[in-house]
Scaffold this motif. Sequence first.
Motif, PDB file in Angstrom:
ATOM      1  N   THR A 185      -7.323  10.395 -13.181  1.00  0.00           N
ATOM      2  CA  THR A 185      -7.441  11.150 -11.929  1.00  0.00           C
ATOM      3  C   THR A 185      -6.447  10.701 -10.866  1.00  0.00           C
ATOM      4  OG1 THR A 185      -9.051   9.612 -10.988  1.00  0.00           O
ATOM      5  CG2 THR A 185      -9.903  11.418 -12.368  1.00  0.00           C
ATOM      6  N   ARG A 186      -5.949   9.475 -10.993  1.00  0.00           N
ATOM      7  CA  ARG A 186      -5.043   8.878  -9.994  1.00  0.00           C
ATOM      8  C   ARG A 186      -5.698   8.812  -8.612  1.00  0.00           C
ATOM      9  NH1 ARG A 186       0.107  12.490 -10.305  1.00  0.00           N
ATOM     10  NH2 ARG A 186       0.823  11.035  -8.702  1.00  0.00           N
ATOM     11  N   SER A 187      -7.011   8.719  -8.604  1.00  0.00           N
ATOM     12  CA  SER A 187      -7.744   8.650  -7.346  1.00  0.00           C
ATOM     13  C   SER A 187      -7.858   7.210  -6.872  1.00  0.00           C
ATOM     14  CB  SER A 187      -9.158   9.236  -7.520  1.00  0.00           C
ATOM     15  OG  SER A 187      -9.090  10.613  -7.822  1.00  0.00           O
TER      16      SER A 187
ATOM     17  N   ASP B  27      -7.210   1.395  -6.689  1.00  0.00           N
ATOM     18  CA  ASP B  27      -7.454   2.602  -7.476  1.00  0.00           C
ATOM     19  C   ASP B  27      -8.752   2.508  -8.273  1.00  0.00           C
ATOM     20  OD1 ASP B  27      -4.873   3.542  -6.727  1.00  0.00           O
ATOM     21  OD2 ASP B  27      -4.006   2.236  -8.257  1.00  0.00           O
ATOM     22  N   LEU B  28      -9.332   3.648  -8.525  1.00  0.00           N
ATOM     23  CA  LEU B  28     -10.449   3.716  -9.461  1.00  0.00           C
ATOM     24  C   LEU B  28      -9.948   3.368 -10.867  1.00  0.00           C
ATOM     25  CD1 LEU B  28     -12.138   7.079  -8.411  1.00  0.00           C
ATOM     26  CD2 LEU B  28     -13.198   4.821  -8.262  1.00  0.00           C
ATOM     27  N   PHE B  29     -10.703   2.551 -11.585  1.00  0.00           N
ATOM     28  CA  PHE B  29     -10.364   2.323 -12.983  1.00  0.00           C
ATOM     29  C   PHE B  29     -10.987   3.427 -13.815  1.00  0.00           C
ATOM     30  CE2 PHE B  29     -11.567   0.746 -17.213  1.00  0.00           C
ATOM     31  CZ  PHE B  29     -10.287   0.473 -17.708  1.00  0.00           C
TER      32      PHE B  29
ATOM     33  N   ILE C 202      -7.237   9.368   2.416  1.00  0.00           N
ATOM     34  CA  ILE C 202      -7.479  10.071   1.159  1.00  0.00           C
ATOM     35  C   ILE C 202      -6.318  11.040   0.974  1.00  0.00           C
ATOM     36  CG2 ILE C 202      -8.889  11.842   2.314  1.00  0.00           C
ATOM     37  CD1 ILE C 202     -10.568  11.990  -0.266  1.00  0.00           C
ATOM     38  N   TRP C 203      -5.943  11.314  -0.242  1.00  0.00           N
ATOM     39  CA  TRP C 203      -4.825  12.224  -0.490  1.00  0.00           C
ATOM     40  C   TRP C 203      -5.049  13.006  -1.776  1.00  0.00           C
ATOM     41  CZ3 TRP C 203      -4.697   6.969  -0.913  1.00  0.00           C
ATOM     42  CH2 TRP C 203      -4.368   6.423  -2.159  1.00  0.00           C
ATOM     43  N   GLN C 204      -4.220  14.006  -1.965  1.00  0.00           N
ATOM     44  CA  GLN C 204      -4.265  14.812  -3.179  1.00  0.00           C
ATOM     45  C   GLN C 204      -3.219  14.278  -4.151  1.00  0.00           C
ATOM     46  OE1 GLN C 204      -6.403  17.228  -4.052  1.00  0.00           O
ATOM     47  NE2 GLN C 204      -5.405  17.209  -6.045  1.00  0.00           N
ATOM     48  N   PRO C 205      -3.607  13.574  -5.214  1.00  0.00           N
ATOM     49  CA  PRO C 205      -2.616  13.010  -6.141  1.00  0.00           C
ATOM     50  C   PRO C 205      -1.698  14.086  -6.704  1.00  0.00           C
ATOM     51  CG  PRO C 205      -4.784  12.095  -6.573  1.00  0.00           C
ATOM     52  CD  PRO C 205      -4.982  13.214  -5.597  1.00  0.00           C
ATOM     53  N   GLY C 206      -0.395  13.876  -6.518  1.00  0.00           N
ATOM     54  CA  GLY C 206       0.590  14.823  -7.018  1.00  0.00           C
ATOM     55  C   GLY C 206       0.664  16.113  -6.247  1.00  0.00           C
ATOM     56  N   GLY C 207      -0.088  16.204  -5.139  1.00  0.00           N
ATOM     57  CA  GLY C 207      -0.125  17.448  -4.388  1.00  0.00           C
ATOM     58  C   GLY C 207       0.865  17.478  -3.237  1.00  0.00           C
TER      59      GLY C 207
ATOM     60  N   MET D 256       0.851  -1.182   0.000  1.00  0.00           N
ATOM     61  CA  MET D 256       0.000   0.000   0.000  1.00  0.00           C
ATOM     62  C   MET D 256       0.892   1.239   0.000  1.00  0.00           C
ATOM     63  SD  MET D 256      -2.827   1.483   0.420  1.00  0.00           S
ATOM     64  CE  MET D 256      -2.716   3.194   0.247  1.00  0.00           C
ATOM     65  N   LEU D 257       0.660   2.128  -0.946  1.00  0.00           N
ATOM     66  CA  LEU D 257       1.394   3.386  -0.986  1.00  0.00           C
ATOM     67  C   LEU D 257       0.388   4.518  -0.910  1.00  0.00           C
ATOM     68  CD1 LEU D 257       3.880   2.590  -3.838  1.00  0.00           C
ATOM     69  CD2 LEU D 257       4.366   2.631  -1.408  1.00  0.00           C
ATOM     70  N   ASN D 258       0.642   5.542  -0.050  1.00  0.00           N
ATOM     71  CA  ASN D 258      -0.466   6.428   0.129  1.00  0.00           C
ATOM     72  C   ASN D 258      -0.249   7.722   0.896  1.00  0.00           C
ATOM     73  OD1 ASN D 258      -3.105   7.197   0.649  1.00  0.00           O
ATOM     74  ND2 ASN D 258      -3.316   5.594   2.122  1.00  0.00           N
ATOM     75  N   LEU D 259      -1.274   8.208   1.437  1.00  0.00           N
ATOM     76  CA  LEU D 259      -1.666   9.409   2.138  1.00  0.00           C
ATOM     77  C   LEU D 259      -0.600  10.432   2.318  1.00  0.00           C
ATOM     78  CD1 LEU D 259      -3.136  10.937   4.761  1.00  0.00           C
ATOM     79  CD2 LEU D 259      -3.796   8.684   5.168  1.00  0.00           C
ATOM     80  N   PHE D 260       0.195  10.403   3.334  1.00  0.00           N
ATOM     81  CA  PHE D 260       1.091  11.518   3.577  1.00  0.00           C
ATOM     82  C   PHE D 260       2.558  11.043   3.356  1.00  0.00           C
ATOM     83  CE2 PHE D 260      -2.367  12.123   6.808  1.00  0.00           C
ATOM     84  CZ  PHE D 260      -2.954  13.228   6.261  1.00  0.00           C
ATOM     85  N   LEU D 261       2.985  10.363   2.228  1.00  0.00           N
ATOM     86  CA  LEU D 261       4.277   9.653   2.171  1.00  0.00           C
ATOM     87  C   LEU D 261       5.522  10.506   1.876  1.00  0.00           C
ATOM     88  CD1 LEU D 261       3.425   6.310   0.402  1.00  0.00           C
ATOM     89  CD2 LEU D 261       3.795   6.741   2.787  1.00  0.00           C
TER      90      LEU D 261
END
Length: 475
Positions: free
Chosen positions: A125-127, A115-117, A170-175, A1-6
Amino acid sequence: MLNLFLTRRAPNSFASSALLLILALALFSPIVAAQKRSGANRVKRALIISLDGLDGRYLADPGKYNLRIPTLRRLMRDGVSSQQVVAVYPTVTYPNHTTMVTGAYPARHGIFGNDLFVPPDQKQTRSGLWFARDIKAQTLWNAAKEKGLKVGLVSWPVAGGAGDFNVPEIWQPGGTFEETVARVSENARPRGLVEEVTSRDPELYRNRTKDEQDDMRTRFAEYILREKRPDVMLVHLYDLDHFQHDFGPFTPEALQILEKTDGYVARLLKAMETAGTLNDTAVFITSDHGFLPTQKQLHPGTLLARAGLVRAVEGKDAQGRPQTTITEWRAAPYITGGACAIYLRDERDEETLGKLRKMFDPATNPGNGIMRVIDQAELRRMNSNTRAAIMLEAKEGYTFGGNYTGEYMTDTRTRGMHGYLPTRPNYRTSFIVSGAGITRRGNFGEIHMTQVGTTIAHLLGVRLRDAQSKPLMIN
């Protein structure tokens, strides 16, 4: 799992780990007595802590790795555990966490990956699949609510919008980190919870780094446990998963972060003791998948493009960086680590399905890094991804990537991966249950991921209507 505040930095020194061990022992000493008293107590609450990527081999023989994990060892000794948990397929974070809280397979609960397909000819969206509304089966938090129980969640996958107190994953992709915190805050329950914790804990973000953020997640959970005293608390910690992706499983870096994670578990138990709720709480340590080492990455999209099933146009984005745009497609990959689903634009397109089977067949294409092509009939028997035309299972040492241009097989910086068939040897995950209401001791042996949720629900006296297995005998 890769995610949130990394983030990324080198693990702490040996001296730092030794200090953490001393602190964990100091924190845990009063908890030991409370836990010993609590076994016969009536269960009023449940604490579920998911340690992402806790391969069963870490707990099966911690001495082999010289692991200093006093909290997890104590929970195993004072309860019952399994180091042979068979995950659901694909063995990635979101499908398995959803199975933990529904007792159902992916075919029923509808979560097939992280991920959403998004069709490849649309804006990507990379959501992630962040919201509980996407789950098609009844969840533990809904069953608990029906019984009037309060539910807290910190970074639990596919749980946005759920529960009474929720700091969602939840995170902001690329943010930036700050942009991600804003999104978490916007989706917290109740609104203002993130700001409340921030105002009460000046250390909340101080120890987060590019690589490590479980201290932050633990602080959120400690606050909810102490101040809100939920009846059911679900916490997801995943620095261990992150380090195994980056450095590989069973490496010094992975072992060291697991020792630190043990300290976070001790802190959560201490928070419950401070709140006066530990004695009537059943404690569950769960995990979602094992880990295998990787060296190479396979890019199915490149073969789809070469076969004319995808039209890929190379160009540049607004910043001048290389960018591939898909203008047409008949088949597209949906990547889940060491497994990859292939979706058809038209599910009745038998011509394309025949081409897919032929191009990925390892018998006619030796050396393609694929161990098996799994067809729809077998996926249905496995209660897996009902949307996939086929699924590709990578050989050990290989994982999947998302390129549509360039080489099919490339080197990868990723040193560990999951997603593979759960029936592979030496590829199981972990489960521990201890505390109030638990009188059984020892080892369950092999169990299934679907039994985790049903066992938690049974102990709480609630029913998961869509569960597909019976609870484990724990007393």
